[in-house]
Scaffold this motif. Structure first.
Motif, PDB file in Angstrom:
ATOM      1  N   GLU A  51       3.621  15.963  -1.836  1.00 53.37           N
ATOM      2  CA  GLU A  51       4.034  14.552  -1.169  1.00 53.37           C
ATOM      3  C   GLU A  51       3.030  13.761  -1.066  1.00 53.37           C
ATOM      4  OE1 GLU A  51       7.009  13.842  -1.358  1.00 53.37           O
ATOM      5  OE2 GLU A  51       8.309  14.314   0.483  1.00 53.37           O
ATOM      6  N   ASP A  53       1.459  11.780  -3.503  1.00 51.94           N
ATOM      7  CA  ASP A  53       1.728  10.702  -4.513  1.00 51.94           C
ATOM      8  C   ASP A  53       2.596   9.537  -3.565  1.00 51.94           C
ATOM      9  OD1 ASP A  53       0.540  11.662  -6.598  1.00 51.94           O
ATOM     10  OD2 ASP A  53       2.442  12.230  -7.713  1.00 51.94           O
ATOM     11  N   LEU A  54       3.296  10.016  -2.849  1.00 53.89           N
ATOM     12  CA  LEU A  54       4.052   8.984  -1.979  1.00 53.89           C
ATOM     13  C   LEU A  54       3.261   8.203  -1.036  1.00 53.89           C
ATOM     14  CD1 LEU A  54       7.220   8.967  -1.288  1.00 53.89           C
ATOM     15  CD2 LEU A  54       6.851  10.145   0.543  1.00 53.89           C
ATOM     16  N   HIS A  56       0.238   6.816  -1.930  1.00 52.96           N
ATOM     17  CA  HIS A  56      -0.705   5.903  -2.697  1.00 52.96           C
ATOM     18  C   HIS A  56      -0.360   4.738  -1.889  1.00 52.96           C
ATOM     19  CE1 HIS A  56      -2.255   3.612  -5.725  1.00 52.96           C
ATOM     20  NE2 HIS A  56      -2.916   4.617  -6.085  1.00 52.96           N
ATOM     21  N   LEU A  58       0.148   1.770  -3.155  1.00 49.91           N
ATOM     22  CA  LEU A  58       1.167   1.055  -3.941  1.00 49.91           C
ATOM     23  C   LEU A  58       2.620   1.518  -3.929  1.00 49.91           C
ATOM     24  CD1 LEU A  58      -0.672   0.566  -7.189  1.00 49.91           C
ATOM     25  CD2 LEU A  58      -0.499  -1.076  -5.524  1.00 49.91           C
ATOM     26  N   ASN A  59       2.890   2.788  -3.208  1.00 49.28           N
ATOM     27  CA  ASN A  59       4.147   3.267  -3.218  1.00 49.28           C
ATOM     28  C   ASN A  59       4.766   2.699  -1.790  1.00 49.28           C
ATOM     29  OD1 ASN A  59       3.860   4.288  -5.880  1.00 49.28           O
ATOM     30  ND2 ASN A  59       3.311   6.263  -5.152  1.00 49.28           N
ATOM     31  N   LEU A  60       6.072   2.819  -1.850  1.00 49.49           N
ATOM     32  CA  LEU A  60       6.772   2.592  -0.800  1.00 49.49           C
ATOM     33  C   LEU A  60       6.865   2.874   0.537  1.00 49.49           C
ATOM     34  CD1 LEU A  60       9.287   0.648  -0.125  1.00 49.49           C
ATOM     35  CD2 LEU A  60      10.999   2.531  -0.809  1.00 49.49           C
ATOM     36  N   MET A  61       6.781   4.253   0.701  1.00 47.72           N
ATOM     37  CA  MET A  61       6.765   4.873   2.104  1.00 47.72           C
ATOM     38  C   MET A  61       5.800   4.566   2.922  1.00 47.72           C
ATOM     39  SD  MET A  61       9.082   6.502   3.530  1.00 47.72           S
ATOM     40  CE  MET A  61      10.038   6.912   2.119  1.00 47.72           C
ATOM     41  N   GLU A  62       6.106   4.220   4.123  1.00 45.85           N
ATOM     42  CA  GLU A  62       5.081   3.726   4.875  1.00 45.85           C
ATOM     43  C   GLU A  62       4.309   4.867   6.017  1.00 45.85           C
ATOM     44  OE1 GLU A  62       2.649   0.977   5.402  1.00 45.85           O
ATOM     45  OE2 GLU A  62       3.265   0.353   3.388  1.00 45.85           O
ATOM     46  N   LYS A 243      -1.184   1.192   5.146  1.00 47.48           N
ATOM     47  CA  LYS A 243      -1.480   2.466   4.512  1.00 47.48           C
ATOM     48  C   LYS A 243      -2.743   2.431   3.692  1.00 47.48           C
ATOM     49  CE  LYS A 243       1.653   3.568   1.407  1.00 47.48           C
ATOM     50  NZ  LYS A 243       2.904   4.397   0.611  1.00 47.48           N
ATOM     51  N   SER A 244      -3.076   1.174   3.275  1.00 48.81           N
ATOM     52  CA  SER A 244      -4.331   1.175   2.547  1.00 48.81           C
ATOM     53  C   SER A 244      -5.478   1.337   3.391  1.00 48.81           C
ATOM     54  CB  SER A 244      -4.485  -0.325   1.819  1.00 48.81           C
ATOM     55  OG  SER A 244      -3.569  -0.556   0.748  1.00 48.81           O
ATOM     56  N   THR A 247      -5.700   4.934   4.063  1.00 45.68           N
ATOM     57  CA  THR A 247      -6.287   5.629   2.820  1.00 45.68           C
ATOM     58  C   THR A 247      -7.936   5.397   3.122  1.00 45.68           C
ATOM     59  OG1 THR A 247      -4.388   5.350   1.635  1.00 45.68           O
ATOM     60  CG2 THR A 247      -6.389   5.818   0.377  1.00 45.68           C
TER      61      THR A 247
END
Length: 328
Positions: A51, A53-54, A56, A58-62, A243-244, A247
């Motif tokens: 999980e 990739d989720l 990233h 740019l992806n939806l899940m916060e 999320k950014s 990261t």
């Protein structure tokens, strides 16, 4: 800045451990029932993850609802399904109309040569670790994902020492709390970040710890297969991050590994750090990332200092005691 005990000092985070003390493997689960913003940074070249990739930006899940750190190499990823089932039973997860889907990223370390290679974290162990999740004190060292962790394998498993599970946290006067939890299973040696003193690593025939660089210069190649190590960690804070931003904190936190593990991020490691934010305090990403690196370095040291020796893998305490006796 105050020092607290562990990552559960960050509000909204619970930790549970479960291990097989005979097979020497286990898993550590973080539960966030209200969800937490999550980022990840993978630096090792042989990761075992689920999980990611989720996460990233740019992806939806916060938000995520749990994180599973486990032994067992790729087999240990199965433990995350048990964490999902536990959270589903509690009604925790992403509401999809016909039920909930708990979001549980996972990372694993390689501990198959320690104890029984057929003993691996599974769904049952993941469920139990999640059931054990609570705030407050939890055991370090040989607990959870640290049960079969070892360090100093640059000269082979037969010269390695015991690694383990570590945690620490800092708090600031403005209410910001930053914590970390780590399962230390490195190919390299472990050093105090301030002094450079080596407290665990590859041992020579007399039991002395020799520099990883010396071993690497003397042998044509490291006597291990790829992916047979890996340090996995979570850093967390009670700040309001995207999320950014989370990261970026995960990226900065890798400095904590670099300060304490030498070498780190090798072809033989799958070093992975997750970053959580529970969203209560306003603070800059640079401040949080700086503290995350410091607290993760402390957690690495706590993992080694709390580890207990097992068959063929002495702890830092064992080696230092043996060397003191030898000098008397």
């Amino acid at each position: 800045m105050g020092n607290f005990q562990n990552i559960t000092d960050v509000p909204g985070i619970k930790v549970g451990n479960e291990e097989d003390s005979k097979g020497y493997t286990g898993c550590t689960v973080l539960v966030m029932e209200n969800g937490a913003v999550c980022g990840v940074d993978v630096r090792g070249s042989a990761p075992g993850t689920r999980e990611t990739d989720l996460l990233h930006p740019l992806n939806l899940m916060e938000k995520v609802h749990g994180i599973c750190l486990a032994g067992g190499s790729a087999y240990g990823l199965d433990a995350a399904s048990g964490v999902m089932r536990f959270l589903e039973d509690k009604g925790v997860g992403l509401d999809v109309g016909v039920g909930v889907v708990p979001i549980v990223p996972s990372a694993v370390l390689f501990d198959l040569p320690v104890g029984d290679p057929l003993a691996r974290p599974d769904q049952k162990m993941g469920y139990q670790a999640a059931s054990n999740a609570a705030q407050g004190h939890f055991p370090l060292g040989n607990s959870g994902a640290g049960c079969g962790a070892t360090v100093g394998k640059v000269a082979g498993h037969h010269r390695a020492m015991k690694g383990g599970l570590g945690s620490a946290s800092f708090n600031l006067p403005n209410g910001l709390i930053v914590g970390a939890i780590v399962a230390v299973n490195a190919i390299g040696e472990i050093r105090y970040p301030n002094t450079g003193e080596v407290i665990a690593g590859a041992r020579d025939d007399l039991g002395y710890i020799r520099s990883s660089l010396e071993w690497m210069l003397e042998q044509p190649e490291i006597p291990l297969t790829v992916g047979t190590n890996t340090t996995i960690a979570v850093v967390a804070c009670n700040a309001d991050l995207t999320k950014s931003q989370a990261t970026k904190v995960a990226s900065m936190a890798h400095d904590g590994l670099a300060r304490t593990i030498y070498p780190v991020h090798t072809m033989y490691d799958g070093d992975t750090i997750f970053s959580l934010a529970t969203g209560e305090v306003s603070a800059s990403v640079d401040l949080i990332g700086t503290l995350a690196a410091d607290v993760l370095a402390e957690a690495v040291i706590q993992a080694i200092l709390n580890a207990e020796g097992i068959v063929n893998f002495p702890s830092s305490k064992d080696v230092r005691k043996s060397l003191r006796k030898g000098r008397e």
